[in-house]
Write an enzyme that holds these catalytic residues in place. Structure first.
Site, PDB file in Angstrom:
ATOM      1  N   ASN A 151      53.402 -12.641  28.817  1.00 11.13           N
ATOM      2  CA  ASN A 151      53.780 -13.190  30.682  1.00 11.13           C
ATOM      3  C   ASN A 151      53.453 -14.310  31.701  1.00 11.13           C
ATOM      4  O   ASN A 151      53.894 -15.119  32.061  1.00 11.13           O
ATOM      5  CB  ASN A 151      52.996 -12.131  31.683  1.00 11.13           C
ATOM      6  CG  ASN A 151      51.422 -11.594  31.139  1.00 11.13           C
ATOM      7  OD1 ASN A 151      51.482 -10.915  30.539  1.00 11.13           O
ATOM      8  ND2 ASN A 151      50.515 -11.848  32.423  1.00 11.13           N
ATOM      9  N   GLN A 180      58.539  -8.247  31.868  1.00  3.79           N
ATOM     10  CA  GLN A 180      58.561  -9.984  32.002  1.00  3.79           C
ATOM     11  C   GLN A 180      60.286 -10.552  31.320  1.00  3.79           C
ATOM     12  O   GLN A 180      61.194 -11.167  30.919  1.00  3.79           O
ATOM     13  CB  GLN A 180      57.982 -11.009  31.678  1.00  3.79           C
ATOM     14  CG  GLN A 180      56.205 -11.151  32.671  1.00  3.79           C
ATOM     15  CD  GLN A 180      57.031 -11.940  33.434  1.00  3.79           C
ATOM     16  OE1 GLN A 180      57.925 -12.400  33.659  1.00  3.79           O
ATOM     17  NE2 GLN A 180      56.009 -11.632  34.057  1.00  3.79           N
ATOM     18  N   SER A 200      59.431  -3.550  36.553  1.00  2.00           N
ATOM     19  CA  SER A 200      58.892  -3.258  37.694  1.00  2.00           C
ATOM     20  C   SER A 200      59.849  -4.586  38.386  1.00  2.00           C
ATOM     21  O   SER A 200      60.353  -6.194  38.123  1.00  2.00           O
ATOM     22  CB  SER A 200      57.727  -4.418  37.199  1.00  2.00           C
ATOM     23  OG  SER A 200      57.063  -5.295  38.847  1.00  2.00           O
ATOM     24  N   HIS A 202      60.373  -5.953  41.085  1.00  2.00           N
ATOM     25  CA  HIS A 202      60.129  -7.694  41.665  1.00  2.00           C
ATOM     26  C   HIS A 202      60.030  -8.622  41.059  1.00  2.00           C
ATOM     27  O   HIS A 202      60.113 -10.010  40.989  1.00  2.00           O
ATOM     28  CB  HIS A 202      58.487  -7.517  42.326  1.00  2.00           C
ATOM     29  CG  HIS A 202      57.984  -8.272  42.147  1.00  2.00           C
ATOM     30  ND1 HIS A 202      56.621  -9.266  42.237  1.00  2.00           N
ATOM     31  CD2 HIS A 202      56.593  -7.377  41.132  1.00  2.00           C
ATOM     32  CE1 HIS A 202      55.671  -9.443  41.060  1.00  2.00           C
ATOM     33  NE2 HIS A 202      55.527  -7.419  40.404  1.00  2.00           N
ATOM     34  N   THR A 238      56.278  11.014  48.490  1.00  2.00           N
ATOM     35  CA  THR A 238      57.157  10.601  48.453  1.00  2.00           C
ATOM     36  C   THR A 238      58.235   9.359  47.898  1.00  2.00           C
ATOM     37  O   THR A 238      57.504   8.334  48.038  1.00  2.00           O
ATOM     38  CB  THR A 238      57.246  10.004  50.904  1.00  2.00           C
ATOM     39  OG1 THR A 238      56.578  11.479  50.906  1.00  2.00           O
ATOM     40  CG2 THR A 238      58.446  10.208  50.909  1.00  2.00           C
ATOM     41  N   CYS A 330      47.735 -12.227  37.893  1.00  2.00           N
ATOM     42  CA  CYS A 330      47.030 -11.010  38.701  1.00  2.00           C
ATOM     43  C   CYS A 330      45.087 -11.375  37.937  1.00  2.00           C
ATOM     44  O   CYS A 330      44.018 -11.447  38.155  1.00  2.00           O
ATOM     45  CB  CYS A 330      46.832  -9.410  37.798  1.00  2.00           C
ATOM     46  SG  CYS A 330      48.392  -8.569  38.228  1.00  2.00           S
TER      47      CYS A 330
END
Length: 390
Positions: A151, A180, A200, A202, A238, A330
């Site tokens: 990343n 990535q 992931s 996004h 949910t 992060c």
């Protein structure tokens, strides 16, 4: 003044059609997919259809797809879920020295709980040597976790070679953080020897808060969350129906256009490499263009201004409407040197002065020319900061 967003490793803009789809689904399909009534059943059909679509794009079976809240949960579920499922009391796991924090911090937590941890070294390009891995495996080894694309630097790990090496040890499972890589680097679930693979949304034009974990059929995981029986009892909670469908659509769009997008981004990367080579204060961390397709992803370039704090460069570039980052999103607020660059053998000055430029589909050669011009302007205005050794 137009902003030039070069932080696609941190997050990508959503595909416009995905935004439209998600908006419509939030209006129309608000029922709980686990409900027994007709609206619930319709929502579950959408989830099942999305699962089949994700499986098809990743070369997996639908029952091998587990929906999660994103990459961090996927990595934690893979690692903790497998380690905690292992029956033997003496447990050993292996991770590379350049993993994302969602893997390294997870591994450290397990180590504190008694799991033996081995950190694999990497070479100057940030790649693991499969021979080092084989030497580290023993009878207690449960899991190996090595990311697909780094990343920070974009370095591609030799996933297939690692998978083939691990195949000689049936008691060892192989997890890959593919966050990535998806939509940018080819991956073969059937033949790469991988048992668990994290994604992931996004990072490939989907919504934040959505991810998935591929789990090879026959592998059992201990759930991180206790509750209902969603996701075959592995991931309670949910279903986020709009997010799941939007993610599957984004994955389809990213997968279908991957080849053409890769070609374009490799061209832009080489263009930027040429510009950087003419700025003597800057050095490239990772692949510099030679043999790049085997070594580095097309959308990332990591450079350093040794002795200069990255936030100084980042804020100067931002004043010129260029948005880049340092390390991973992060870890970007940390003032410590990049652990990835330190692991690659670079000194603290170089590891402390790195910035990450990551491309997206919207960028053109003209955009990169503007980036290069403003990078030259910023570097010309800066002088290395005096080191504070106190």
């Amino acid at each position: 003044m137009k902003n030039y967003y070069y932080d696609h490793c941190a997050s990508t803009p959503m595909w416009p059609t995905v935004v439209e789809t998600m908006t419509e689904l939030m209006k129309l399909h608000y029922a709980n997919a686990s409900a027994l009534h007709r609206s619930g059943a319709e929502a579950m059909k959408l989830v099942d259809r999305a699962r089949s679509s994700v499986a098809e794009r990743m070369g997996a079976k639908p029952n091998e797809v587990i929906f999660t809240s994103g990459g961090t949960e996927s990595n934690n579920l893979a690692i903790k879920g497998l380690i905690n499922q292992a029956a033997r009391t003496a447990k050993h796991m292996i991770v590379s020295a350049v993993e994302h924090a969602s893997v390294t911090e997870c591994a450290k937590q397990l180590e504190a709980a008694g799991v033996r941890l081995t950190i694999l070294p990497v070479d100057r390009l940030g790649r693991v040597n499969p021979k080092d891995l084989v030497s580290a495996i023993d009878k207690d080894t449960v899991l190996v976790s090595v990311m697909h694309v780094n990343n920070e630097t974009g370095t591609i790990q030799p996933i297939r070679e690692i998978g083939q090496a691990i195949a000689a040890f049936p008691h060892v499972k192989f997890h890959v953080d593919g966050i990535q890589a998806i939509g940018r680097v080819p991956f073969d679930w059937a033949n790469d020897g991988v048992h668990l693979y994290s994604g992931s949304a996004h990072k490939f034009g989907g919504p934040k808060g959505m991810g998935f974990l591929l789990v090879k059929e026959g592998i059992d995981l201990t759930p991180l969350l206790n509750g209902g029986s969603q996701e075959s009892g592995v991931r309670s909670g949910t279903h986020n129906v709009p997010g799941i469908v939007a993610m599957s659509q984004a994955l389809r769009l990213a997968s279908e256009s991957m080849d053409s997008r890769r070609e374009k981004m490799y061209l832009l990367r080489r263009q930027l490499l040429s510009i950087v080579s003419e700025i003597p204060e800057l050095v490239v961390n990772g692949a510099n263009g030679e043999g790049e397709r085997e070594i580095t992803a097309p959308h990332v370039l990591n450079i350093s201004y040794p002795g200069m704090r990255p936030e100084v460069i980042i804020h100067m570039l931002e004043k010129h409407s260029i948005l880049v980052s340092s390390q991973s999103a992060c870890s970007s607020k940390s003032l410590r040197p990049s652990k990835v660059l330190l692991a690659m053998g670079f000194d603290a000055d170089r590891a402390s002065g790195s910035i990450r430029i990551s491309f997206g589909d919207e960028h053109t050669e003209e955009d990169v020319a503007v980036l290069g011009e403003r990078l030259r302007t910023v570097v010309a205005k800066l002088k290395p900061l005096e080191r504070n050794d106190k």
